[in-house]
Design an enzyme around this catalytic site. Structure first.
Site, PDB file in Angstrom:
ATOM      1  N   GLU A 165       0.830  -1.203   0.000  1.00  0.00           N
ATOM      2  CA  GLU A 165       0.000   0.000   0.000  1.00  0.00           C
ATOM      3  C   GLU A 165       0.865   1.254   0.000  1.00  0.00           C
ATOM      4  O   GLU A 165       1.938   1.277   0.600  1.00  0.00           O
ATOM      5  CB  GLU A 165      -0.912  -0.023   1.236  1.00  0.00           C
ATOM      6  CG  GLU A 165      -1.848  -1.227   1.200  1.00  0.00           C
ATOM      7  CD  GLU A 165      -2.723  -1.376   2.433  1.00  0.00           C
ATOM      8  OE1 GLU A 165      -2.555  -0.589   3.388  1.00  0.00           O
ATOM      9  OE2 GLU A 165      -3.564  -2.286   2.433  1.00  0.00           O
ATOM     10  N   CYS A 217       3.496   8.605   0.458  1.00  0.00           N
ATOM     11  CA  CYS A 217       4.065   7.742   1.503  1.00  0.00           C
ATOM     12  C   CYS A 217       4.309   6.377   0.853  1.00  0.00           C
ATOM     13  O   CYS A 217       3.372   5.717   0.399  1.00  0.00           O
ATOM     14  CB  CYS A 217       3.078   7.659   2.665  1.00  0.00           C
ATOM     15  SG  CYS A 217       3.664   6.612   3.996  1.00  0.00           S
ATOM     16  N   CYS A 238       6.537  -6.222   7.752  1.00  0.00           N
ATOM     17  CA  CYS A 238       7.701  -5.653   8.443  1.00  0.00           C
ATOM     18  C   CYS A 238       8.102  -6.604   9.556  1.00  0.00           C
ATOM     19  O   CYS A 238       7.241  -7.222  10.188  1.00  0.00           O
ATOM     20  CB  CYS A 238       7.322  -4.296   9.034  1.00  0.00           C
ATOM     21  SG  CYS A 238       8.714  -3.467   9.847  1.00  0.00           S
ATOM     22  N   CYS A 268       6.570  -3.523  15.819  1.00  0.00           N
ATOM     23  CA  CYS A 268       6.123  -2.467  16.743  1.00  0.00           C
ATOM     24  C   CYS A 268       4.670  -2.731  17.145  1.00  0.00           C
ATOM     25  O   CYS A 268       3.827  -3.004  16.295  1.00  0.00           O
ATOM     26  CB  CYS A 268       6.258  -1.093  16.094  1.00  0.00           C
ATOM     27  SG  CYS A 268       7.939  -0.747  15.542  1.00  0.00           S
ATOM     28  N   CYS A 274       1.548  -0.861  15.585  1.00  0.00           N
ATOM     29  CA  CYS A 274       1.521  -0.731  14.124  1.00  0.00           C
ATOM     30  C   CYS A 274       0.911  -1.975  13.474  1.00  0.00           C
ATOM     31  O   CYS A 274       1.338  -3.103  13.730  1.00  0.00           O
ATOM     32  CB  CYS A 274       2.951  -0.518  13.622  1.00  0.00           C
ATOM     33  SG  CYS A 274       3.091  -0.556  11.841  1.00  0.00           S
ATOM     34  N   CYS A 328      -0.930   6.761   9.888  1.00  0.00           N
ATOM     35  CA  CYS A 328       0.298   6.169  10.440  1.00  0.00           C
ATOM     36  C   CYS A 328       0.014   4.860  11.165  1.00  0.00           C
ATOM     37  O   CYS A 328      -0.886   4.800  12.005  1.00  0.00           O
ATOM     38  CB  CYS A 328       0.932   7.120  11.444  1.00  0.00           C
ATOM     39  SG  CYS A 328       1.602   8.558  10.667  1.00  0.00           S
TER      40      CYS A 328
HETATM   41  S1  SF4 Z   1       6.227   1.298  12.763  1.00  0.00           S
HETATM   42 FE1  SF4 Z   1       5.427  -0.492  11.646  1.00  0.00          FE
HETATM   43  S2  SF4 Z   1       6.310  -0.365   9.599  1.00  0.00           S
HETATM   44 FE2  SF4 Z   1       7.509   1.024  10.923  1.00  0.00          FE
HETATM   45  S3  SF4 Z   1       9.188  -0.271  11.679  1.00  0.00           S
HETATM   46 FE3  SF4 Z   1       7.573  -0.454  13.213  1.00  0.00          FE
HETATM   47  S4  SF4 Z   1       6.426  -2.278  12.585  1.00  0.00           S
HETATM   48 FE4  SF4 Z   1       7.667  -1.654  10.832  1.00  0.00          FE
END
Ligand code: SF4
Length: 343
Positions: A89, A102, A109, A113, A116, A331
């Site tokens: 995306e 963006c 990933c 986090c 996220c 975000c």
């Molecule tokens: S915020 Fe999301 S996309 Fe960015 S490094 Fe952390 S897990 Fe990965």
């Protein structure tokens, strides 16, 4: 072909067809300015027999397929299906006179986090340089958006896909093609210290650096961002201090505020102490609801008190609004759960 820098194309044209800069430059311009491969339409190819046909047969040129497009408040989320079916995306964000894109650098990933959605879907694969460039080219040439600024804050950790990311930046900035100046690109990292040093060594200044910080002390940061167990805050700050900035340049510190987790006055004081000796500007962003529903944005007055504490500490700070929440384009909202990440 979208991953080819100009010099690659020159070398290929010379080796394969005995042609040089003249033909390569014409082709490069057409692909990266118009988003299409049609050498038969180029004057430079018209006197070279069946060259156009042979080139077309041998070059693989493919923009990512636009699988879906949704908009809210002027923000547009594009969902691309890549050649192997993986979906990624990108988000188009309107500014006063132009658009910011963006861009994603990975499908999923591996940083994990907690706040996220991309982090919670896990890692699928790195994007190739051409797939990173393809998002920009598609938004610009297919959809007609005037993309002036790029933020590498989409799906993935750009410095975890270092070689492809750097290659893409070099293609994107080439004045013969997309011509997006490095000073208009911002790369955001969760704090991959080796990657920050490697980026500094690449000499890509004035490429802007943003760091997703989100906690001012190690225990809390390790809880929110597991990467912190590998690279502690002190190590991260040292890497940021060494990052080469242009005159008057600064590092962008992103701090996602989560109610009752990292939004107290004490956290704000600790954050000020941490960034005080950096050429830094702090962006505060109220968190978006996370996939598990355990994190919430703080009330407006808490956010304002946090901002005020930073100001009193002499820190440059601004509050960033998060647009596109309703279409999961804000975000930390990109991506799907792992089971549906690959078609
Ligand atoms: S915020 Fe999301 S996309 Fe960015 S490094 Fe952390 S897990 Fe990965």
């Amino acid at each position: 072909m979208l991953e080819a820098c100009f010099q690659d194309l020159v070398t290929w044209m010379a080796g394969r067809f005995g042609k040089g800069v003249y033909h390569a430059a014409a082709l490069y311009r057409q692909v990266f300015r118009q988003g299409r491969l049609a050498p038969e339409e180029l004057e430079q190819f018209s006197l070279s027999g069946d060259l156009a046909k042979r080139v077309k047969k041998e070059i693989r040129f493919r923009l990512p397929e636009l699988a879906d497009k949704v908009s809210e408040d002027g923000v547009t989320k594009m969902v691309f299906r890549l050649a192997d079916g993986v979906r990624i995306e990108s988000v188009i964000i309107p500014m006063a006179t132009h658009f910011t894109l963006c861009v994603s650098t990975q499908a999923g990933c591996r940083m994990g986090c907690r706040f996220c959605r991309t982090g919670q879907m896990g890692f699928v694969r790195n994007l190739e340089a051409g797939e990173i460039v393809g998002q920009v080219l598609a938004a610009k040439t297919w959809l007609g958006y005037e993309i002036r600024n790029l933020v590498f804050m989409g799906m993935g950790e750009p410095l975890d896909n270092f070689d492809n990311f750097v290659k893409a930046v070099k293609v994107l900035e080439d004045q013969r093609g997309l011509n997006i100046a490095k000073g208009r690109m911002t790369v955001s990292t969760a704090g991959l210290v080796d990657g920050i040093y490697a980026l500094a060594a690449e000499g890509l200044s004035p490429l802007k650096l943003a760091v997703s910080l989100n906690a001012p002390e190690d225990d809390l940061r390790s809880y929110l961002m597991p990467l912190n167990r590998r690279h502690r805050l002190r190590e991260l700050i040292r890497a940021l201090q060494a990052y080469p900035l242009p005159p008057k340049g600064h590092i962008l510190i992103e701090y996602v505020l989560i109610e009752g987790v990292n939004d107290s006055r004490e956290h704000a004081d600790q954050l000020a102490d941490l960034v005080r000796y950096l050429p830094a500007k702090v962006n505060l962003i109220a968190c978006n609801p996370d996939p598990r529903g355990s994190f919430r944005p703080p009330p407006a007055k808490v956010l304002e008190a946090f901002r005020q504490t930073l100001v009193e500490n002499g820190i440059f700070v601004r509050v960033r609004s998060s647009k596109g929440r309703g279409i999961l384009a804000a975000c930390g909202q990109l991506g799907r759960p792992a089971a549906t990440a690959v078609c």
